[in-house]
Scaffold this motif. Sequence first.
Motif, short mmCIF file in Angstrom:
data_model
loop_
_atom_site.label_atom_id
_atom_site.label_comp_id
_atom_site.label_asym_id
_atom_site.label_seq_id
_atom_site.Cartn_x
_atom_site.Cartn_y
_atom_site.Cartn_z
N ALA A 1 0.84 -1.20 0.00
CA ALA A 1 0.00 0.00 0.00
C ALA A 1 0.88 1.25 0.00
N GLY A 2 1.90 1.26 0.84
CA GLY A 2 2.81 2.40 0.85
C GLY A 2 3.56 2.56 -0.45
N LEU A 3 3.98 1.43 -1.04
CA LEU A 3 4.70 1.49 -2.31
C LEU A 3 3.82 2.04 -3.42
N LEU A 4 2.58 1.56 -3.53
CA LEU A 4 1.67 2.06 -4.56
C LEU A 4 1.34 3.53 -4.34
N ALA B 1 4.13 10.00 -7.45
CA ALA B 1 5.20 10.33 -8.40
C ALA B 1 4.71 10.30 -9.84
N GLY B 2 3.42 10.05 -10.06
CA GLY B 2 2.88 10.06 -11.42
C GLY B 2 2.97 8.73 -12.13
N GLY B 3 3.21 7.67 -11.41
CA GLY B 3 3.35 6.36 -12.06
C GLY B 3 2.17 5.44 -11.86
N LEU C 1 10.79 4.68 -11.94
CA LEU C 1 10.76 5.32 -10.63
C LEU C 1 11.61 4.55 -9.62
N ASP C 2 12.13 5.28 -8.66
CA ASP C 2 12.87 4.67 -7.55
C ASP C 2 11.85 4.12 -6.56
#
Length: 505
Positions: A405-408, A414-416, A425-426
Amino acid sequence: MAWFRTLTRFSATAKSWPPPPVRTIPTAGGASPSLLLTSLRYFSTGAAVDNRPPARCGDLEPTRGGEKPRVVVLGSGWAGCRLMKGIDTNIYDVVCVSPRNHMVFTPLLASTCVGTLEFRSVAEPVGRIQPAISTEPGSYFFLSNCKGIDAENRRVHCETVTDGPNTPDPWKFNLSYDKLVIALGAEALTFGIRGVNEHAIFLREVHHAQEIRRRLLLNLMLSDVPGTTEQEKSRLLHCVVVGGGPTGVEFSGELSDFITKDVRQRHAHVKDYIRVTLIEANEILSSFDDRLRQYATKQLTKSGVRLVRGIVKDVESHKIVLDNGTEVPYGLLVWSTGVGPSSLVKSLDLPKSPGGRIGIDEWLRVANVPDVFAIGDCSGFVESTGKPVLPALAQVAERQGKYLAGLLNRIGKAGGGRANSGAELDLGDPFVYKHMGSMATLGRYKALVDLRKSKEGKGISLAGFLSWFIWRSAYLTRVVSWRNRFYVAVNWLTTMVFGRDISRI
C-alpha cells in the motif's frame, strides 16, 4: 391508483401503434382473427411476454485521462484487506474481486466452532475496511471469482458468485486495470488422500466453522435419541482432528474446554462418550520451542485430548485409515494440515516460485510482468532473489499488504499510477520480513507465546495463564475494527459468566 397506472401503461404502448403485423391463422371456418383479438394480444402481459433474464454483457473498461488510476485487488484475505485499508483513495480507484465480502480474523475462528465467539465477531466487511468501495463512484466490490488474467492486455476475467437454486445463473465479465494486486490466498493441502474433500471439514472460512458447529451439536443430539447403539454413540461423539499445527491444536483445546465445561453439564447422558483425538505425522507445533511443545503435549493430554502419531492413508464416510492399518471411526473430522497453492494460482500463466506460488521480486512485483503484484499466501520469492519462500502466516500477509500500500501510494504520487508508467521510478527499500513470534491457545486458560525471531534463534518463551492473558490481549487489539473488538470482548465475558451457547441454529 390502479386506473392511473393502467392509463399510463396504455399511453406508453399506444405510442408505438399500430402493432407489428401478425401472421393470420385461419380458423376452422376459414375466418381470420379479429382486429380486437390482435390488439388484445399486443397489449397482453401474460404468457406472450418473454420473462427470460436479459443477456449479461458489460466490462469495466480502461480508465480515461480524467479518471483516477484503477487498482484491482483479487481477494479479501489478510493481505488484500490490509492493502485496501492503507491505499490512498485520493490517488486510486479501488476495485476488489472476491467470492466473500468480508475478511476473516482467522486466529479466533476456532473459538466460533464451539460458541465461545459468535461468527460475526470474526468477520469484518470489506466496505468497513475501505469505505471508498461503498462511496466513491469509481471504486467497487464485486462478489465474483477470478477465472483468469490476461496480463498482456491488462484484463482480469471474472465470473459472478451465486448461491442457491433460485438465484441468477453466473455470468462472466472482464475488468481492466492500471495496477493489479493478486492476493488469492491458498487452499488446504490434502496430499492427494482419497476422501478428504468429500468427508472432512476444513477450518479456514466462517462457513467451515458453522458447519463444524452444526455437525458437533447434531451428533450430540442424535447420540441421545432412543435406539442409538453404544457403538454408534461412541462413533458419533468421536471428534478427530488431523494436523498438529497451531490451528489443529487450538481447535482441539477449544473443543476439550467445551466438553469439560459445557457438554458434561448440559448433556450428562453422553458425557462419558465424547472424546477428541489429534493425529499428527510428526511433532505437534513443530515451529515452537521444544519446551513449549512439551508443555502443550502435557496440557492437551491432561484435558482429555488423545494424541496419535500417524499418517492418514484413506478417509471414508465414518472412519479414517492410518498407515499402520489402524481404523479410527469418527463423527466429526476436521482437517488442518497446512496450505498450498490453489488450483487457480497453479493455472495462471505467470512466473512461479519454488513450491508453485506466484513468483515475486523484492518489491512484491510479479517477475517480468509489468503493473502486476502478488502478496500473501499465493506469492513467494523467485530463486533469483536469493530469499526463501515465506511461511503462510497471517502476519506475513498483513505485513506485505501494508508495505505494498505504501509502495503504490509513492508510485501514484510520483505520477506512475497509470498502466505502463512508473517503470523508471525509484521504488525505495525492498520488502523485508521480520518474524514477530507465534502464539497458540490450549484451552483451560492456558496458552503458548514464542517470541523468538526464528526457529533456531533465541528469545522469550512463555506458557500458562500469563501467556493466555497475553494471547487474548494481543488478538483483541489486532481485531480490525472497534465494532468487532467490542463484539469479541462481550462474547468472552458472556461465555465466562453464562457458558457457551449450544443452540443449533
